[in-house]
Design a protein around this motif. Structure first.
Motif, PDB file in Angstrom:
ATOM      1  N   UNK A 886       0.823  -1.213   0.000  1.00 38.19           N
ATOM      2  CA  UNK A 886       0.000   0.000   0.000  1.00 38.19           C
ATOM      3  C   UNK A 886       0.860   1.267   0.000  1.00 38.19           C
ATOM      4  N   UNK A 887       0.153   2.387  -0.239  1.00 35.97           N
ATOM      5  CA  UNK A 887       0.772   3.715  -0.248  1.00 35.97           C
ATOM      6  C   UNK A 887       0.044   4.591   0.767  1.00 35.97           C
ATOM      7  N   UNK A 888       0.812   5.314   1.542  1.00 33.76           N
ATOM      8  CA  UNK A 888       0.261   6.315   2.464  1.00 33.76           C
ATOM      9  C   UNK A 888       0.921   7.650   2.159  1.00 33.76           C
ATOM     10  N   UNK A 889       0.105   8.715   2.128  1.00 35.61           N
ATOM     11  CA  UNK A 889       0.635  10.059   1.929  1.00 35.61           C
ATOM     12  C   UNK A 889       0.410  10.902   3.175  1.00 35.61           C
ATOM     13  N   UNK A 890       1.451  11.664   3.528  1.00 36.56           N
ATOM     14  CA  UNK A 890       1.400  12.614   4.639  1.00 36.56           C
ATOM     15  C   UNK A 890       1.614  14.003   4.057  1.00 36.56           C
ATOM     16  N   UNK A 891       0.760  14.932   4.413  1.00 33.77           N
ATOM     17  CA  UNK A 891       0.896  16.307   3.941  1.00 33.77           C
ATOM     18  C   UNK A 891       1.269  17.216   5.109  1.00 33.77           C
ATOM     19  N   UNK A 892       2.343  17.955   4.913  1.00 34.57           N
ATOM     20  CA  UNK A 892       2.801  18.891   5.927  1.00 34.57           C
ATOM     21  C   UNK A 892       2.780  20.308   5.381  1.00 34.57           C
ATOM     22  N   UNK A 893       2.193  21.232   6.135  1.00 33.11           N
ATOM     23  CA  UNK A 893       2.092  22.627   5.712  1.00 33.11           C
ATOM     24  C   UNK A 893       3.134  23.452   6.445  1.00 33.11           C
ATOM     25  N   UNK A 894       3.978  24.123   5.684  1.00 32.30           N
ATOM     26  CA  UNK A 894       5.100  24.874   6.238  1.00 32.30           C
ATOM     27  C   UNK A 894       4.658  26.307   6.506  1.00 32.30           C
ATOM     28  N   UNK A 895       5.072  26.921   7.623  1.00 33.35           N
ATOM     29  CA  UNK A 895       4.710  28.319   7.892  1.00 33.35           C
ATOM     30  C   UNK A 895       5.116  29.238   6.753  1.00 33.35           C
ATOM     31  N   UNK A 896       4.289  30.237   6.474  1.00 33.07           N
ATOM     32  CA  UNK A 896       4.540  31.140   5.349  1.00 33.07           C
ATOM     33  C   UNK A 896       5.884  31.843   5.486  1.00 33.07           C
ATOM     34  N   UNK A 897       6.229  32.246   6.699  1.00 32.68           N
ATOM     35  CA  UNK A 897       7.444  33.035   6.889  1.00 32.68           C
ATOM     36  C   UNK A 897       8.564  32.224   7.508  1.00 32.68           C
ATOM     37  N   UNK A 898       8.460  30.909   7.470  1.00 31.03           N
ATOM     38  CA  UNK A 898       9.505  30.065   8.019  1.00 31.03           C
ATOM     39  C   UNK A 898      10.545  29.710   6.983  1.00 31.03           C
ATOM     40  N   UNK A 899      11.498  28.871   7.357  1.00 33.79           N
ATOM     41  CA  UNK A 899      12.518  28.430   6.400  1.00 33.79           C
ATOM     42  C   UNK A 899      11.900  27.565   5.308  1.00 33.79           C
TER      43      UNK A 899
END
Length: 919
Positions: A886-899
């Motif tokens: 199987x395949x699992x996807x993880x989505x991570x949202x990075x802060x707009x003003x972060x690195x």
């Protein structure tokens, strides 16, 4: 100890939060030619110990050379925070520096704050405002005493002073504030009415333990300065001869209908002149569609008069709104806000104005009939709808560090988790945080701190009584304007005596508080006639980890009803955070440097429960990294189960649970869903699973003794769901499917839970097995995918008498050690960028080509290959399990003003760490 002789004078002084500094000379009644202005005095501040000075306030508030003082980068800031900022000692949050490298008697000194500012010209009246000074202060301006320490007293009391005779408009002004920290009371076990950290930090190291050495009594925990200083912003307000004070908009809905709303506007006016003054007060409400409603009232004020002015819908029909835009908690709807602008004009010239945002909503408290003899469990309705509380307890920084960005990140985490209430036990937050909660739709429960002077009523003297009542008036005045303010608690662990309770209630009524009020959140007690004095809320703790089956069993008091504190006091952060505050030579074995960052209760203080729980269920650890990794497994299980059990248990018996706690005031092992560095760990993602709006829940074989498990579909949304399907598979440790069942056509009403199927025991023959529950729509969309790991040897807390707060004792423990011998699984990992709503989102794809299970996989998004995780950050899921093929996807949202997000690191229970670039 600074106490004044004439206590009656103090009470009278504290009863009025607006105090004149000096007699006013007669002035002509006229409005300024320029607009009112509120100036935050945030820069140019310096600090010095009073011990190092030989001059007094008159000289310090003149053109004095303070070049050698400590610089303050931005106010507000407490004494210890300023010293930390100036590098006076090593980072107090690392190791035992806060005890060993910081003088512990900072609170025995007085401290001078000093500021220079330019006052705006052309105004008639100048007001100096101090929303928060801890604990006493002398205030000097331009060489003159504004108010002494007998009048400026109380951490939670706001003070306003008319300093018109002392201000130099358009010129440099010099402000000096001498702060006296909270001091110990003489001959009694207590301090003053500020705040303490109770067992949130370890009183065996910071503060003082119980005087008689009784381990069942509480000590008092403090940082070395006792959080002394100016801890809220300072303002200079320049207005005309009449000023607008506190304002509030109350709303009334014809429940159960919500098709109209009656609004009442109240505000204070004060005539600062010595002349009779006549003017027009205008209130303008701007609705979300930008349409405006205005009402006017002619007001005449006597010299020096202070009066409350009211606009009612009976007098002003414009204040009855048809089809109003309501404010809802974000889990129930949109948190719609309206804008109010108040103006007072004299001869059509603006004397003062004020703006605030408010929500149209009605919060009502109730009691159910679960314990009819005692009044039943507490619950809330919002705009006539039942509101199941799923919250957590918030804390500010240990040094009350002013950091709006951090506050915003914490609130975003709360919403990402799915929490719908934050509790403040003392530690009453900045108004910026409350304003943000208004915007995000996150309700708040606030009140006084337990166990310190706030609940040692028998020790109160006349001054304490005056401070308490002035503090309450200040805080209700602040919170009442906010749509997010739902509940005020006059007590936490104790019930105020009748005379104090009555005065508290009277003040709350006088302040037009239209929300819920409780007098205690923790105990059932009775008066002399046997009548229950109880608000229907308890604090079930149990303040140590409990297994999932505990929460679903229905056998223990903490597992149902309405609770203001639930969860574990011992939470181990991920290893990446451990390394930041435990020095390398103290990382292993667990030692007193760890204890220094733990709670205070005897078992919590040495992390005995965490070590027992993790060791007995997951096996011994041989390093800090191994121990922290196993801790994330247990903490995921416990947090998920607490919230899932309250969802699956149904509204009738599960009204409120508030996790203890949301965050920690410093790097620590005290209860937290994410750690001080804003790193989400196992508890975070377990709670996020348990708080999913629509999910499928496995009860760990807890609700049917020796029988099958219940699989429930829970709907924590406001929308009915139809024709859902549940699929449940059981896997052994080798990844073989041992059972596979499906049920179609499941309907579940909004806010309800239904049983979908029962899962027999004995379906897998491996010592540990996995139960995988999926919820899907007819289209095939997977709504929820929930994975549980189970031992053939069950957890059993045992008889309810075995359920003791602050202790983890069980009749039997699950044996999860077989997880440690799972076959290793190499995953194929890729990561790519996506832009969602203008934010950088990294999609991490995990593909399992093997016949085995990849368990508890954690993705971390990094800026550099070997760097730390970008924080704060929000993932849609983490600590995932990837089944064979199987395949699992993880989505991570990075802060707009972060690195920038350039790399992803993946670690798992049975996979080797890998780092890959983001494409």
């Amino acid at each position: 100890m600074l106490k004044v002789a004439v206590k009656i004078f103090i009470v009278l002084a504290l009863a009025s939060l607006s105090l004149c500094a000096a007699a006013r000379t007669p002035i002509a009644v006229h409005a300024p030619s320029v607009a009112p202005e509120r100036l935050e005095l945030a820069s140019n501040w310096t600090l010095s110990s009073a011990d190092e000075l030989t001059v007094s306030g008159d000289a310090l508030s003149s053109d004095y050379d303070a070049a050698g003082w400590y610089k303050v980068s931005r106010m507000p800031a407490t004494v210890l925070e300023i010293l930390r900022e100036n590098g006076v000692f090593p980072d107090p949050y690392v190791g035992k520096n806060l005890r060993d490298r910081v003088p512990q008697q900072l609170y025995e000194k007085d401290w001078w704050y000093r500021d220079e500012f330019t006052a705006p010209p052309g105004r008639t009246t100048y007001l100096l405002e101090f929303p928060g000074i801890n604990y006493r202060a002398e205030i000097w301006l331009n060489g003159r005493l504004v108010a002494g320490a007998e009048r400026v007293v109380g951490m939670y009391v706001a003070h306003e002073f008319d300093v018109t005779p002392l201000v130099r408009p358009g010129e440099r002004n010099f402000l000096a504030v001498k702060v006296t920290p909270e001091r110990a009371l003489q001959d009694v076990d207590g301090v003053e009415l500020a705040d303490s950290w109770n067992d949130w930090i370890n009183w065996n190291y910071l503060g003082f333990p119980p005087a008689d050495g009784d381990p069942d009594r509480r000590g008092t925990s403090f940082v070395p300065d006792r959080n002394a200083g100016i801890w809220k912003p300072v303002y200079l307000t320049a207005v005309g001869s009449v000023g607008i004070g506190a304002a509030v908009v109350n709303s009334e809905l014809p429940l159960p209908r919500t098709d109209s709303a009656r609004l009442t506007i109240r505000t204070d006016l004060r005539n600062y002149s010595e002349q009779r003054t006549r003017g027009v007060l205008r209130a303008t409400i701007t609705r979300p569609d930008k349409s405006e409603v205005s009402v006017d009232q002619v007001v005449t004020l006597k010299p020096g008069e202070h009066r409350e002015i009211t606009f009612t819908p009976d007098e002003f029909t414009q204040l009855t709104f048809q089809h109003p835009d309501l404010w809802w908690p974000y889990t129930m709807g949109q948190p719609t806000l309206h804008d109010l602008r108040l103006e007072f004009r004299i001869e059509n010239r603006l004397s003062d104005d004020k703006e605030l945002r408010f929500g149209i909503r009605t919060v009502t408290q109730h009691r159910d009939d679960s314990f009819s003899a005692d009044g039943g469990d507490f619950y809330l309705t919002v705009n006539g709808k039942n509101f199941p509380v799923r919250g957590a307890a918030y804390t500010p920084d240990l040094l009350y560090r002013n950091d709006p960005d951090r506050e915003d990140a914490i609130l975003r985490y709360a919403k990402d988790l799915g929490l719908n209430m934050l509790r403040f036990e003392g530690k009453l937050a900045s108004e910026q945080l409350v304003e943000k909660a208004d915007e995000l739709g996150i309700p708040i429960m606030a009140g006084w701190m337990c166990c310190n002077q706030w609940e040692k009523w028998e020790q109160w003297d006349t001054e304490d009584y005056g401070v308490a009542m002035a503090s309450l008036r200040t805080q209700i005045q602040l919170f009442r304007t906010h749509a997010s303010a739902f509940v005020w608690a006059n007590g936490s662990d104790g019930l105020p005596p009748p005379h104090i309770r009555a005065r508290y209630r009277a003040i709350i009524d006088e302040m037009h508080w239209q929300n819920a009020t409780v007098d205690t959140v923790s105990l059932l007690t009775r008066d002399a006639n046997g009548v229950a004095l109880w608000d229907g809320i308890d604090m079930g703790g149990p303040y140590t980890w409990r297994p999932p089956s505990y929460w679903f069993s229905g056998r223990y008091g903490a597992t149902w009803g309405a609770s203001a504190e639930q969860g574990s006091n011992e939470q181990i952060p991920p290893y990446a955070s451990l390394k930041r505050f435990i020095p390398p030579d103290e990382l292993w074995p667990i030692n007193d440097t760890w204890y220094f960052h733990a709670g205070s209760q005897p078992k919590n203080a040495a992390l005995i429960n965490a070590q027992r729980t993790i060791g007995l269920r997951y096996g011994p650890s041989y390093s800090a990294e191994m121990f922290a990794a196993k801790a994330q497994l247990a903490q995921y299980e416990g947090a998920r189960a607490q919230f899932e059990a309250f969802a699956a248990g149904g509204w009738g018996t599960h009204k409120m649970t508030i996790y203890w706690m949301l965050n920690s005031p410093w790097p620590s092992f005290f209860g937290q869903l994410f750690d001080y560095y804003l790193r989400p760990g196992g508890a975070y993602f377990g709670a996020k699973k348990g708080l999913r709006p629509l999910s499928v829940v496995f009860d760990s074989y807890a609700t049917d003794n020796a029988g099958p498990a219940r699989i429930s579909v829970v709907n924590q949304t406001q929308v009915d769901e139809q024709d859902l399907a549940v699929r449940v598979r059981v896997y052994d440790l080798q990844g073989n499917v041992k059972a596979d069942g499906r049920v179609n056509g499941i309907d579940v009403s909004a806010g309800d839970a239904v049983e979908a199927m029962r899962l027999p025991r004995g379906l897998a023959n491996s010592p540990v097995f996995f139960v995988r529950c999926q919820l899907t729509r007819p289209s095939g969309e997977v709504v929820a995918d929930n994975v549980y790991w189970q031992s053939q040897q069950p957890d059993d807390v045992g008889d309810p008498t075995n359920d003791r707060a602050f202790e983890s004792w069980q009749a039997s423990w699950a044996d999860m050690t077989a997880l440690n011998s799972m076959p290793p699984v190499p995953l194929d990992v890729t990561a790519r960028h996506e832009s969602i709503n203008g934010q950088d989102t990294v999609v991490v794809r995990l593909r399992n080509y093997t016949p085995n299970i990849a368990f508890f996989e954690r993705a971390e998004i990094l800026s550099s290959r070997d760097g730390d995780e970008i924080l704060p950050i929000e993932y849609d899921d983490n600590y995932v399990t990837v089944f064979p093929g199987e395949i699992v996807e993880i989505r991570g949202t990075v802060p707009r003003e972060g690195p920038s997000a350039n790399w992803v690191r993946l670690t798992g229970h049975n996979t080797s760490p890998i780092a890959i670039p983001v494409t």
